[in-house]
Design a protein around this motif. Structure first.
Motif, PDB file in Angstrom:
ATOM      1  N   TYR A 189      53.351  24.054  43.650  1.00  0.00           N
ATOM      2  CA  TYR A 189      52.836  22.752  43.218  1.00  0.00           C
ATOM      3  C   TYR A 189      53.746  22.112  42.174  1.00  0.00           C
ATOM      4  O   TYR A 189      53.846  20.887  42.095  1.00  0.00           O
ATOM      5  N   ASP A 208      57.885  14.347  41.940  1.00  0.00           N
ATOM      6  CA  ASP A 208      56.570  13.992  42.472  1.00  0.00           C
ATOM      7  C   ASP A 208      55.477  14.313  41.453  1.00  0.00           C
ATOM      8  O   ASP A 208      54.523  13.543  41.290  1.00  0.00           O
ATOM      9  N   TYR A 209      55.627  15.434  40.782  1.00  0.00           N
ATOM     10  CA  TYR A 209      54.654  15.800  39.748  1.00  0.00           C
ATOM     11  C   TYR A 209      54.619  14.738  38.641  1.00  0.00           C
ATOM     12  O   TYR A 209      53.551  14.303  38.201  1.00  0.00           O
ATOM     13  N   GLU A 239      52.774  11.720  39.848  1.00  0.00           N
ATOM     14  CA  GLU A 239      51.340  11.937  39.987  1.00  0.00           C
ATOM     15  C   GLU A 239      50.604  11.882  38.649  1.00  0.00           C
ATOM     16  O   GLU A 239      49.440  11.475  38.584  1.00  0.00           O
ATOM     17  N   GLU A 260      42.593  11.350  46.535  1.00  0.00           N
ATOM     18  CA  GLU A 260      42.698  11.442  45.081  1.00  0.00           C
ATOM     19  C   GLU A 260      43.409  10.239  44.464  1.00  0.00           C
ATOM     20  O   GLU A 260      43.026   9.759  43.395  1.00  0.00           O
ATOM     21  N   LEU A 281      47.639  10.915  48.065  1.00  0.00           N
ATOM     22  CA  LEU A 281      47.279  12.278  47.684  1.00  0.00           C
ATOM     23  C   LEU A 281      45.858  12.579  48.154  1.00  0.00           C
ATOM     24  O   LEU A 281      44.924  11.836  47.837  1.00  0.00           O
ATOM     25  N   TYR A 282      45.719  13.675  48.889  1.00  0.00           N
ATOM     26  CA  TYR A 282      44.415  14.124  49.364  1.00  0.00           C
ATOM     27  C   TYR A 282      44.207  15.570  48.926  1.00  0.00           C
ATOM     28  O   TYR A 282      45.172  16.334  48.775  1.00  0.00           O
ATOM     29  N   THR A 283      42.942  15.961  48.741  1.00  0.00           N
ATOM     30  CA  THR A 283      42.654  17.365  48.437  1.00  0.00           C
ATOM     31  C   THR A 283      41.482  17.860  49.259  1.00  0.00           C
ATOM     32  O   THR A 283      40.613  17.090  49.671  1.00  0.00           O
ATOM     33  N   TRP A 298      46.451  20.530  48.314  1.00  0.00           N
ATOM     34  CA  TRP A 298      46.890  19.143  48.168  1.00  0.00           C
ATOM     35  C   TRP A 298      47.725  18.731  49.371  1.00  0.00           C
ATOM     36  O   TRP A 298      48.621  19.467  49.802  1.00  0.00           O
ATOM     37  N   THR A 299      47.434  17.564  49.913  1.00  0.00           N
ATOM     38  CA  THR A 299      48.275  16.946  50.934  1.00  0.00           C
ATOM     39  C   THR A 299      48.979  15.756  50.296  1.00  0.00           C
ATOM     40  O   THR A 299      48.333  14.844  49.781  1.00  0.00           O
ATOM     41  N   HIS A 300      50.309  15.802  50.307  1.00  0.00           N
ATOM     42  CA  HIS A 300      51.126  14.728  49.756  1.00  0.00           C
ATOM     43  C   HIS A 300      51.761  14.008  50.948  1.00  0.00           C
ATOM     44  O   HIS A 300      52.522  14.621  51.700  1.00  0.00           O
TER      45      HIS A 300
END
Length: 268
Positions: free
Chosen positions: A8, A14-15, A18, A172, A186-188, A203-205
């Motif tokens: 992650y 990307d972090y 986010e 998200e 972003l999906y979880t 997590w789906t990015h």
């Protein structure tokens, strides 16, 4: 069982994207903390790419700032950002790669403030890890020094959903890249283990580029859920006294917000 977190944090840019909005919430709190406590030597555990630390350097004073993180990519990004600051500021900062459960820094015993921000304590999954991290921190503090931990307050409705509806997909966030070359969705999905007190996040990015291309990748992130008495007992059991507890970044008392920010103190 093995827990997941490394992947992650490997995509640092990307972090940073986010969590850029998180800085508006918590950075003013940490800056105010520096003003109130006026520490001379500070250590940030799980310092990441410098989201908080670099902002602390804007607070007046000549305090020294150290950072510790397990992920080399995060520290490399921190060092790159630090390199853009004046040389005098750079000289005040030392970065170290290491595990917060087992670290031994040259300045051990001299820190008057050590802090562990924004849920990073949730990566201490086992009781042995938790005790080791708190014990090491106590050893690194000077007498009277403070250890501040910031973590979310468990939301029973949220955990109930994660326990009973683990296949539900949540949107998200929707984010624009700094250069405007892509949009990231972003999906979880969330699964909660009530016995281990661990929530398993997938997590789906998904990135949609201006060129028409798209990229999709998954990461896993496991987080231990700390209930209030559990966290307070962890401080007390490892030799700290508890000076105060706040309920959020607005300094309201514990119970008046969505977070638990505990200030522990090493006895003189």
């Amino acid at each position: 069982m093995p827990y997941e977190m490394g992947e992650y944090y490997e995509r640092v840019s990307d972090y940073d994207l986010e969590y850029q909005s998180q800085s508006e919430q918590d950075v003013p709190f940490w800056q105010e903390l520096m003003v109130r406590y006026t520490p001379q030597h500070v250590l940030e555990l799980a310092c990441g790419s410098g989201r908080i630390g670099l902002e602390l350097l804007k607070v007046p004073g000549a305090f020294r700032l150290d950072g510790l993180d397990l992920e080399p990519g995060m520290l490399k990004a921190y060092q790159r950002k630090l390199g853009e600051l004046p040389e005098a500021t750079q000289q005040r900062v030392s970065l170290h790669q290491g595990d917060m459960c087992d670290y031994d820094l040259p300045a051990r015993g001299t820190y008057d403030l050590i802090f562990l921000p924004f849920n990073s304590i949730s990566h201490l999954y086992e009781i042995e890890q938790q005790f080791a991290a708190f014990t090491k921190t106590l050893e690194h503090l000077a007498p009277g020094g403070r250890f501040v931990v910031d973590v979310f307050l468990p939301d029973i409705d949220y955990l109930s959903d994660a326990l009973n509806r683990p296949s539900t997909v949540y949107l998200e966030d929707e984010l624009e890249s700094p250069d405007g070359d892509f949009t990231m969705m972003l999906y979880t999905t969330r699964k909660y283990d009530a016995f281990e007190q661990v929530q398993h996040l997938t997590w789906t990015h998904e990135k949609f580029f201006e060129t028409g291309e798209n990229e999709r990748y998954l990461t896993r992130l496991d987080m231990h859920v700390f209930f209030p008495r559990e966290l307070q007992l962890l401080f007390l059991a490892t030799g700290f006294s508890i000076e105060s507890i706040y309920g959020g970044y607005d300094w309201k008392p514990f119970g008046k917000g969505t977070r638990q920010i505990v200030v522990g103190r090493k006895r003189r």
